[in-house]
Design a protein around this motif. Structure first.
Motif, PDB file in Angstrom:
ATOM      1  N   TYR A 135       0.810  -1.220   0.000  1.00  8.59           N
ATOM      2  CA  TYR A 135       0.000   0.000   0.000  1.00  8.59           C
ATOM      3  C   TYR A 135       0.842   1.268   0.000  1.00  8.59           C
ATOM      4  CZ  TYR A 135      -4.058  -2.957   0.538  1.00  8.59           C
ATOM      5  OH  TYR A 135      -5.034  -3.900   0.327  1.00  8.59           O
ATOM      6  N   SER A 136       1.964   1.253   0.705  1.00  6.27           N
ATOM      7  CA  SER A 136       2.837   2.442   0.730  1.00  6.27           C
ATOM      8  C   SER A 136       3.384   2.746  -0.660  1.00  6.27           C
ATOM      9  CB  SER A 136       3.997   2.244   1.707  1.00  6.27           C
ATOM     10  OG  SER A 136       3.535   2.147   3.018  1.00  6.27           O
ATOM     11  N   GLU A 137       3.898   1.711  -1.319  1.00  6.74           N
ATOM     12  CA  GLU A 137       4.488   1.922  -2.642  1.00  6.74           C
ATOM     13  C   GLU A 137       3.438   2.243  -3.698  1.00  6.74           C
ATOM     14  OE1 GLU A 137       7.784   2.246  -3.068  1.00  6.74           O
ATOM     15  OE2 GLU A 137       7.835   1.982  -0.897  1.00  6.74           O
ATOM     16  N   PHE A 138       2.265   1.617  -3.601  1.00  2.00           N
ATOM     17  CA  PHE A 138       1.187   1.929  -4.532  1.00  2.00           C
ATOM     18  C   PHE A 138       0.829   3.412  -4.418  1.00  2.00           C
ATOM     19  CE2 PHE A 138      -3.163   2.266  -6.027  1.00  2.00           C
ATOM     20  CZ  PHE A 138      -3.184   1.444  -7.141  1.00  2.00           C
ATOM     21  N   ALA A 139       0.650   3.870  -3.186  1.00  2.00           N
ATOM     22  CA  ALA A 139       0.276   5.271  -2.955  1.00  2.00           C
ATOM     23  C   ALA A 139       1.347   6.239  -3.454  1.00  2.00           C
ATOM     24  CB  ALA A 139       0.004   5.499  -1.470  1.00  2.00           C
ATOM     25  N   LYS A 140       2.614   5.917  -3.235  1.00  2.00           N
ATOM     26  CA  LYS A 140       3.703   6.802  -3.665  1.00  2.00           C
ATOM     27  C   LYS A 140       3.739   6.977  -5.177  1.00  2.00           C
ATOM     28  CE  LYS A 140       6.818   5.935   0.182  1.00  2.00           C
ATOM     29  NZ  LYS A 140       8.059   5.253   0.581  1.00  2.00           N
ATOM     30  N   VAL A 141       3.386   5.924  -5.913  1.00  2.00           N
ATOM     31  CA  VAL A 141       3.342   6.048  -7.372  1.00  2.00           C
ATOM     32  C   VAL A 141       2.208   6.992  -7.781  1.00  2.00           C
ATOM     33  CG1 VAL A 141       2.878   4.822  -9.547  1.00  2.00           C
ATOM     34  CG2 VAL A 141       4.407   3.814  -7.835  1.00  2.00           C
ATOM     35  N   ILE A 142       1.085   6.894  -7.110  1.00  2.00           N
ATOM     36  CA  ILE A 142      -0.061   7.753  -7.431  1.00  2.00           C
ATOM     37  C   ILE A 142       0.240   9.204  -7.071  1.00  2.00           C
ATOM     38  CG2 ILE A 142      -2.516   8.181  -6.994  1.00  2.00           C
ATOM     39  CD1 ILE A 142      -1.799   5.542  -8.610  1.00  2.00           C
ATOM     40  N   ASP A 143       0.898   9.414  -5.936  1.00  2.00           N
ATOM     41  CA  ASP A 143       1.271  10.766  -5.508  1.00  2.00           C
ATOM     42  C   ASP A 143       2.358  10.633  -4.445  1.00  2.00           C
ATOM     43  OD1 ASP A 143       1.428  13.350  -4.262  1.00  2.00           O
ATOM     44  OD2 ASP A 143      -0.633  13.767  -4.877  1.00  2.00           O
ATOM     45  N   LYS A 144       3.546  11.129  -4.739  1.00  2.00           N
ATOM     46  CA  LYS A 144       4.695  10.994  -3.828  1.00  2.00           C
ATOM     47  C   LYS A 144       4.447  11.608  -2.455  1.00  2.00           C
ATOM     48  CE  LYS A 144       8.442  10.723  -7.226  1.00  2.00           C
ATOM     49  NZ  LYS A 144       7.697  10.403  -8.408  1.00  2.00           N
ATOM     50  N   ARG A 145       3.460  12.474  -2.345  1.00  2.00           N
ATOM     51  CA  ARG A 145       3.175  13.145  -1.070  1.00  2.00           C
ATOM     52  C   ARG A 145       2.355  12.287  -0.112  1.00  2.00           C
ATOM     53  NH1 ARG A 145      -0.126  18.059  -3.055  1.00  2.00           N
ATOM     54  NH2 ARG A 145      -1.050  16.328  -4.197  1.00  2.00           N
ATOM     55  N   ILE A 146       1.904  11.132  -0.564  1.00  2.00           N
ATOM     56  CA  ILE A 146       1.027  10.280   0.257  1.00  2.00           C
ATOM     57  C   ILE A 146       1.850   9.228   0.996  1.00  2.00           C
ATOM     58  CG2 ILE A 146      -0.903   8.659   0.251  1.00  2.00           C
ATOM     59  CD1 ILE A 146      -1.928  10.028  -2.296  1.00  2.00           C
ATOM     60  N   SER A 147       1.635   9.157   2.301  1.00  2.00           N
ATOM     61  CA  SER A 147       2.249   8.109   3.117  1.00  2.00           C
ATOM     62  C   SER A 147       1.149   7.170   3.606  1.00  2.00           C
ATOM     63  CB  SER A 147       3.015   8.706   4.297  1.00  2.00           C
ATOM     64  OG  SER A 147       2.142   9.437   5.139  1.00  2.00           O
ATOM     65  N   CYS A 148       1.540   5.989   4.049  1.00  2.00           N
ATOM     66  CA  CYS A 148       0.578   4.975   4.448  1.00  2.00           C
ATOM     67  C   CYS A 148       0.947   4.402   5.813  1.00  2.00           C
ATOM     68  CB  CYS A 148       0.553   3.865   3.406  1.00  2.00           C
ATOM     69  SG  CYS A 148      -0.562   2.505   3.814  1.00  2.00           S
ATOM     70  N   LYS A 149      -0.075   4.143   6.592  1.00  2.00           N
ATOM     71  CA  LYS A 149       0.101   3.541   7.911  1.00  2.00           C
ATOM     72  C   LYS A 149      -0.933   2.425   8.057  1.00  2.00           C
ATOM     73  CE  LYS A 149      -0.565   4.620  12.777  1.00  2.00           C
ATOM     74  NZ  LYS A 149      -1.027   5.638  13.722  1.00  2.00           N
ATOM     75  N   CYS A 150      -0.504   1.299   8.600  1.00  2.00           N
ATOM     76  CA  CYS A 150      -1.421   0.201   8.853  1.00  2.00           C
ATOM     77  C   CYS A 150      -2.200   0.478  10.134  1.00  2.00           C
ATOM     78  CB  CYS A 150      -0.646  -1.108   8.991  1.00  2.00           C
ATOM     79  SG  CYS A 150      -1.719  -2.513   9.345  1.00  2.00           S
ATOM     80  N   LEU A 151      -3.513   0.414  10.040  1.00  2.00           N
ATOM     81  CA  LEU A 151      -4.355   0.575  11.230  1.00  2.00           C
ATOM     82  C   LEU A 151      -4.677  -0.774  11.850  1.00  2.00           C
ATOM     83  CD1 LEU A 151      -6.865   3.273   9.908  1.00  2.00           C
ATOM     84  CD2 LEU A 151      -4.851   3.623  11.358  1.00  2.00           C
ATOM     85  N   SER A 152      -4.919  -1.768  10.988  1.00  2.00           N
ATOM     86  CA  SER A 152      -5.284  -3.099  11.466  1.00  2.00           C
ATOM     87  C   SER A 152      -5.064  -4.095  10.337  1.00  2.00           C
ATOM     88  CB  SER A 152      -6.756  -3.109  11.900  1.00  2.00           C
ATOM     89  OG  SER A 152      -7.144  -4.375  12.369  1.00  2.00           O
ATOM     90  N   CYS A 153      -4.296  -5.146  10.600  1.00  2.00           N
ATOM     91  CA  CYS A 153      -4.055  -6.177   9.600  1.00  2.00           C
ATOM     92  C   CYS A 153      -3.441  -7.380  10.293  1.00  2.00           C
ATOM     93  CB  CYS A 153      -3.134  -5.659   8.500  1.00  2.00           C
ATOM     94  SG  CYS A 153      -2.977  -6.782   7.094  1.00  2.00           S
ATOM     95  N   TYR A 154      -3.875  -8.562   9.895  1.00  2.00           N
ATOM     96  CA  TYR A 154      -3.375  -9.775  10.519  1.00  2.00           C
ATOM     97  C   TYR A 154      -1.857  -9.848  10.393  1.00  2.00           C
ATOM     98  CZ  TYR A 154      -3.210 -14.553  12.096  1.00  2.00           C
ATOM     99  OH  TYR A 154      -2.935 -15.670  12.825  1.00  2.00           O
TER     100      TYR A 154
END
Length: 175
Positions: A135-154
């Motif tokens: 998700y972090s890398e996907f978002a960075k390709v769409i817009d370098k200004r977007i960061s990602c944080k996991c809220l909940s995941c197994y």
């Protein structure tokens, strides 16, 4: 790209159905190779290779979707929302997206991977580590200004109402 003549005679409904089939096939292939490594070499080794594959694949997928949608270089959260809806996963998982201010929350309500593993009597896939890259890398390709944080995941579930959830933050430089 070569045009598959067989597709030209299909109706819109048939093409949509075929996209669903292709999406399931893609996920099946992802699961088949993963489970092969998992059985032979164990979960840790399978996860290592899964991370390596997703680091590369997610960038390729995002780049192609961004180009297809003709998104601008800085597509923002609306661009990310749109791009997420065109991923293979969007055809086979039940998800929801909400935007509030400079954040986007992405929640997978029903996950085909976890459902399949549960049905087969297997332990859940510990996808948090891979998801962080994905998700972090996907978002960075769409817009370098977007960061990602996991809220909940197994295996770290903090929200029982979904399979996983992710928070994307747009840093637009405004303070």
């Amino acid at each position: 790209m070569k045009n598959n003549e067989a597709l030209n005679v299909l109706t819109k409904e048939q093409l949509i159905q075929l996209i669903g089939i292709y999406s399931k096939n893609w996920l099946a292939m992802d699961g088949v190779w993963f489970q092969s490594v998992e059985r032979k070499l164990g979960m840790d080794e399978a996860m290592f290779h899964d991370e390596q594959a997703w680091k590369r694949f997610t960038v390729i997928e995002a780049r192609r979707i961004k180009e297809f949608l003709q998104l601008p270089e800085q597509a923002g959260l609306e661009g990310l929302k749109k791009a997420l809806s065109f991923r293979f996963y969007a055809n086979i998982n039940k998800d929801e997206v909400s935007i509030s201010g400079n954040t986007l929350t992405y929640r997978v309500i029903e996950c085909r991977v976890q459902t399949a593993r549960q049905r087969k009597g297997m332990d859940f896939h510990p996808c948090r580590a891979v998801g962080i890259f994905e998700y972090s890398e996907f978002a960075k390709v769409i817009d370098k200004r977007i960061s990602c944080k996991c809220l909940s995941c197994y295996p770290e579930i903090n929200d029982q109402s979904c399979c996983c959830s992710w928070l994307f933050v747009l840093d637009d430089g405004a303070e």
